[in-house]
Design an enzyme around this catalytic site. Structure first.
Site, PDB file in Angstrom:
ATOM      1  N   HIS A  79       0.853  -1.194   0.000  1.00  0.00           N
ATOM      2  CA  HIS A  79       0.000   0.000   0.000  1.00  0.00           C
ATOM      3  C   HIS A  79       0.885   1.240   0.000  1.00  0.00           C
ATOM      4  CE1 HIS A  79      -3.791  -1.938   1.984  1.00  0.00           C
ATOM      5  NE2 HIS A  79      -3.328  -2.629   0.965  1.00  0.00           N
ATOM      6  N   TYR A 208      -9.142   5.100   7.587  1.00  0.00           N
ATOM      7  CA  TYR A 208      -9.368   5.438   8.993  1.00  0.00           C
ATOM      8  C   TYR A 208     -10.518   6.441   9.049  1.00  0.00           C
ATOM      9  CZ  TYR A 208      -4.873   3.438  10.521  1.00  0.00           C
ATOM     10  OH  TYR A 208      -3.838   2.594  10.832  1.00  0.00           O
ATOM     11  N   PRO A 300      -3.605  -0.412  18.722  1.00  0.00           N
ATOM     12  CA  PRO A 300      -3.306  -0.813  17.343  1.00  0.00           C
ATOM     13  C   PRO A 300      -3.539   0.259  16.285  1.00  0.00           C
ATOM     14  CG  PRO A 300      -5.306  -1.880  18.123  1.00  0.00           C
ATOM     15  CD  PRO A 300      -4.744  -1.147  19.285  1.00  0.00           C
ATOM     16  N   LYS A 304       1.695  -0.499  15.017  1.00  0.00           N
ATOM     17  CA  LYS A 304       3.114  -0.560  15.371  1.00  0.00           C
ATOM     18  C   LYS A 304       3.532  -1.821  16.128  1.00  0.00           C
ATOM     19  CE  LYS A 304       4.537   3.211  13.564  1.00  0.00           C
ATOM     20  NZ  LYS A 304       4.519   2.778  12.169  1.00  0.00           N
ATOM     21  N   TYR A 392       4.262   6.342   9.833  1.00  0.00           N
ATOM     22  CA  TYR A 392       3.444   5.165   9.506  1.00  0.00           C
ATOM     23  C   TYR A 392       4.273   4.108   8.761  1.00  0.00           C
ATOM     24  CZ  TYR A 392      -1.003   2.779   9.066  1.00  0.00           C
ATOM     25  OH  TYR A 392      -2.015   1.866   9.199  1.00  0.00           O
TER      26      TYR A 392
HETATM   27  C1  LIG Z   1      -5.904  -9.615  20.220  1.00  0.00           C
HETATM   28  C2  LIG Z   1      -4.792  -8.801  19.619  1.00  0.00           C
HETATM   29  C3  LIG Z   1      -5.002  -8.089  18.441  1.00  0.00           C
HETATM   30  C4  LIG Z   1      -3.974  -7.328  17.892  1.00  0.00           C
HETATM   31  N1  LIG Z   1      -4.193  -6.629  16.757  1.00  0.00           N
HETATM   32  C5  LIG Z   1      -3.217  -5.858  16.239  1.00  0.00           C
HETATM   33  C6  LIG Z   1      -3.430  -5.092  15.087  1.00  0.00           C
HETATM   34  O1  LIG Z   1      -4.516  -5.114  14.505  1.00  0.00           O
HETATM   35  N2  LIG Z   1      -2.395  -4.332  14.610  1.00  0.00           N
HETATM   36  C7  LIG Z   1      -1.159  -4.292  15.244  1.00  0.00           C
HETATM   37  O2  LIG Z   1      -0.234  -3.624  14.802  1.00  0.00           O
HETATM   38  N3  LIG Z   1      -0.932  -5.037  16.349  1.00  0.00           N
HETATM   39  C8  LIG Z   1      -1.930  -5.799  16.850  1.00  0.00           C
HETATM   40  N4  LIG Z   1      -1.701  -6.520  17.954  1.00  0.00           N
HETATM   41  C9  LIG Z   1      -0.355  -6.475  18.529  1.00  0.00           C
HETATM   42  C10 LIG Z   1       0.586  -7.445  17.840  1.00  0.00           C
HETATM   43  O3  LIG Z   1      -0.102  -8.625  17.509  1.00  0.00           O
HETATM   44  C11 LIG Z   1       1.736  -7.718  18.788  1.00  0.00           C
HETATM   45  O4  LIG Z   1       2.420  -6.490  18.979  1.00  0.00           O
HETATM   46  C12 LIG Z   1       2.714  -8.785  18.324  1.00  0.00           C
HETATM   47  O5  LIG Z   1       2.078 -10.047  18.356  1.00  0.00           O
HETATM   48  C13 LIG Z   1       3.955  -8.800  19.214  1.00  0.00           C
HETATM   49  O6  LIG Z   1       4.707  -9.943  18.976  1.00  0.00           O
HETATM   50  P1  LIG Z   1       5.451 -10.680  20.170  1.00  0.00           P
HETATM   51  O7  LIG Z   1       6.186 -11.795  19.533  1.00  0.00           O
HETATM   52  O8  LIG Z   1       6.167  -9.692  20.984  1.00  0.00           O
HETATM   53  O9  LIG Z   1       4.301 -11.223  21.120  1.00  0.00           O
HETATM   54  P2  LIG Z   1       3.202 -12.340  20.865  1.00  0.00           P
HETATM   55  O10 LIG Z   1       2.752 -12.326  19.449  1.00  0.00           O
HETATM   56  O11 LIG Z   1       2.180 -12.168  21.925  1.00  0.00           O
HETATM   57  O12 LIG Z   1       3.978 -13.694  21.076  1.00  0.00           O
HETATM   58  C14 LIG Z   1       4.335 -14.166  22.349  1.00  0.00           C
HETATM   59  C15 LIG Z   1       4.381 -15.677  22.309  1.00  0.00           C
HETATM   60  O13 LIG Z   1       4.791 -16.148  23.585  1.00  0.00           O
HETATM   61  C16 LIG Z   1       3.947 -17.230  23.951  1.00  0.00           C
HETATM   62  N5  LIG Z   1       3.946 -17.332  25.405  1.00  0.00           N
HETATM   63  C17 LIG Z   1       3.206 -16.631  26.288  1.00  0.00           C
HETATM   64  N6  LIG Z   1       3.458 -17.037  27.546  1.00  0.00           N
HETATM   65  C18 LIG Z   1       4.381 -18.011  27.438  1.00  0.00           C
HETATM   66  C19 LIG Z   1       5.020 -18.839  28.392  1.00  0.00           C
HETATM   67  N7  LIG Z   1       4.755 -18.725  29.706  1.00  0.00           N
HETATM   68  N8  LIG Z   1       5.909 -19.743  27.977  1.00  0.00           N
HETATM   69  C20 LIG Z   1       6.190 -19.870  26.639  1.00  0.00           C
HETATM   70  N9  LIG Z   1       5.590 -19.128  25.689  1.00  0.00           N
HETATM   71  C21 LIG Z   1       4.697 -18.206  26.085  1.00  0.00           C
HETATM   72  C22 LIG Z   1       2.613 -16.896  23.338  1.00  0.00           C
HETATM   73  O14 LIG Z   1       1.779 -18.035  23.193  1.00  0.00           O
HETATM   74  C23 LIG Z   1       3.024 -16.298  22.021  1.00  0.00           C
HETATM   75  O15 LIG Z   1       3.137 -17.253  20.987  1.00  0.00           O
HETATM   76  C24 LIG Z   1      -2.703  -7.295  18.535  1.00  0.00           C
HETATM   77  C25 LIG Z   1      -2.493  -8.018  19.700  1.00  0.00           C
HETATM   78  C26 LIG Z   1      -3.526  -8.755  20.256  1.00  0.00           C
HETATM   79  C27 LIG Z   1      -3.274  -9.491  21.545  1.00  0.00           C
END
Ligand SMILES: Cc1cc2nc3c(=O)[nH]c(=O)nc-3n(C[C@H](O)[C@H](O)[C@H](O)COP(=O)(O)OP(=O)(O)OC[C@H]3O[C@@H](n4cnc5c(N)ncnc54)[C@H](O)[C@@H]3O)c2cc1C
Length: 416
Positions: A79, A208, A300, A304, A392
């Site tokens: 995009h 948006y 969200p 970011k 962005y």
């Molecule tokens: C419901 C939801 C909707 C979202 N929608 C958007 C969006 O539309 N746009 C946007 O930009 N961002 C969005 N986000 C944010 C984005 O998805 C996150 O910023 C991103 O997933 C971060 O990645 P991460 O790897 O840090 O964490 P996560 O993706 O949360 O990964 C963490 C991993 O650790 C695992 N874990 C947790 N506890 C333990 C444990 N005790 N032992 C071992 N493993 C464990 C989890 O199962 C998971 O697989 C959303 C988040 C959520 C929760």
């Protein structure tokens, strides 16, 4: 019942197989650094979770340079702009023109995670799904440990370092002794009701919408799937919303004076997500390094979350590579400071987008007019549009790709 004990040794133990943990594991692999990834959910759950979908230019470039960009080059939607809609009119902000050719790519987080899991499995390095009772200890010793149970076997993984990539509800951040972290937090008085619908996107770019009834966002996941969001009260129950009521509200908020509106289709997923800004600092305790949602959450609106996870682990991979190659701890020492500079800019941007576009409960007529003036300025000033565009598509990376042994790569030209 656990019957056997498994002791193992690795350089970097990674807790969590989300975007942060998987990207870090692959960056370390490309630099010849061992890691073990421990995830407490099963593989299907991790892949199927519906979450983010907007990749900054830098995240796309990073995945390509790491050799894991084939899927996003074939199926991602590039995009070059975004629409801001208010007063019933859409205004386009042209990212590519304003930023010298940069863009965002819409590619679901579940696709990113699927591609990274495939890449991890190909490396044959350890990745445990369904790990139970995951714990981290000895964090301020030279040999921190990850303990967990897997298929009835108790595992002790002795590590040089642990990367806490286990998201907001993980175990790593709470394992840091009380009083050592400063928590910065803001909860918003609204949430997002999000749906996935089997409907071809009616716009090539995100829209948006600022509306008297509340914010709405038009997005997509593929040429056949539309992703839409509505501002709702923070404690809204999804059961209160029939599919008909969701579509009625979406169409009321999003339809513009020129007749543009989203295409309607079967709703295949719906949920309500609360909105929060959160930072835990510093992002390090001893030999534990927090990355991604384990250390910070953004609302969200600015798209970011997943991108910050990628930028954290790029800095961490660089710091670990420098340590193993030169025994220098200089980059490890400044990991948190370097990451937090970007995190706070992303926090500010996400907060600004959120407060610009949402209806704030109890807002006065003055607040409303100020919001409309802000939108008017944004969509008519090149300086304001450039400011939104450069944030962005993503601010420049803190470390060069070459510092983790990567060379920029062109998009994969093979057909999907
Ligand atoms: C419901 C939801 C909707 C979202 N929608 C958007 C969006 O539309 N746009 C946007 O930009 N961002 C969005 N986000 C944010 C984005 O998805 C996150 O910023 C991103 O997933 C971060 O990645 P991460 O790897 O840090 O964490 P996560 O993706 O949360 O990964 C963490 C991993 O650790 C695992 N874990 C947790 N506890 C333990 C444990 N005790 N032992 C071992 N493993 C464990 C989890 O199962 C998971 O697989 C959303 C988040 C959520 C929760």
């Amino acid at each position: 019942m656990s019957v056997v004990s498994g002791f193992s040794r690795t350089q970097v133990g990674i807790v969590g197989a989300g975007p942060a943990g998987l990207l870090l594991g692959h960056l370390l692999h490309l630099n010849g650094i061992d890691s073990v990834i421990v995830e407490n959910r099963d593989r299907e759950y991790v892949i199927d979770r519906v979450r983010a979908g907007v990749l900054e230019q830098g995240t796309v470039d990073l995945m390509r340079a790491m050799g894991v960009g084939g899927g996003l080059d074939r199926r991602g939607l590039r995009h070059e702009g975004v629409h801001i809609s208010f007063g019933g009119r859409r205004h386009r902000i042209d990212f590519a023109e304003l930023t010298g050719g940069k863009a965002i790519t819409v590619y679901g987080q579940n696709e990113v995670v699927r591609d990274l899991i495939d890449a991890r499995i190909e490396t044959t390095r350890p990745l445990y799904f369904n790990a139970q009772d995951v714990r981290v200890s000895a964090l301020d010793s030279p040999m921190p440990v990850i303990r967990f149970r897997h298929e009835g076997v108790e595992h002790d993984v002795q590590c040089d370092f642990i990367a806490g990539c286990d998201g907001f509800h993980g175990v790593c951040r709470p394992s840091i002794p009380e009083g050592l972290l400063t928590i910065y937090e803001r909860t918003y008085p609204f949430g997002w009701l999000g749906i996935l619908a089997e409907a071809a996107p009616s716009s090539d770019e995100l829209v948006y919408t600022h509306h008297d009834r509340g914010f709405a966002l038009f997005s997509m996941r593929s040429p056949a799937i539309t992703r839409l969001y509505l501002q709702v009260p923070p404690d809204e129950s999804i059961e209160r919303w029939s599919d008909e009521a969701i579509w009625e509200e979406m169409l009321t908020r999003m339809t513009t004076a020129d007749g543009w509106k989203p295409n309607v289709g079967r709703i295949v997923q719906k949920s309500v997500t609360p909105m929060r800004s959160f930072v835990a600092a510093p992002m390090r305790h001893g030999r534990l390094f927090l990355a991604g949602d384990a250390a910070h959450i953004v609302p969200p609106t600015g798209a970011k979350g997943m991108n910050l996870a990628a930028s954290d682990v790029l800095v961490l991979a660089h710091a670990l590579k420098a340590f193993y190659e030169t025994a220098s701890e200089e980059w490890l020492e400044c990991y948190s400071t370097v990451c937090l500079r970007r995190v706070w800019k992303a926090q500010r941007f996400s907060w600004w987008m959120t407060t610009l576009l949402h209806q704030l409960p109890g807002e006065s007529r003055f607040d409303r007019q100020r919001q409309l003036a802000d939108l008017d300025y944004l969509t008519n000033s090149r300086a304001a549009m450039l400011s939104l565009a450069e944030q962005y598509v993503g601010l420049p990376s803190e470390v060069l790709f070459t510092s983790v042994g990567l060379q920029p790569r062109l998009p994969d030209p093979s057909p999907g």
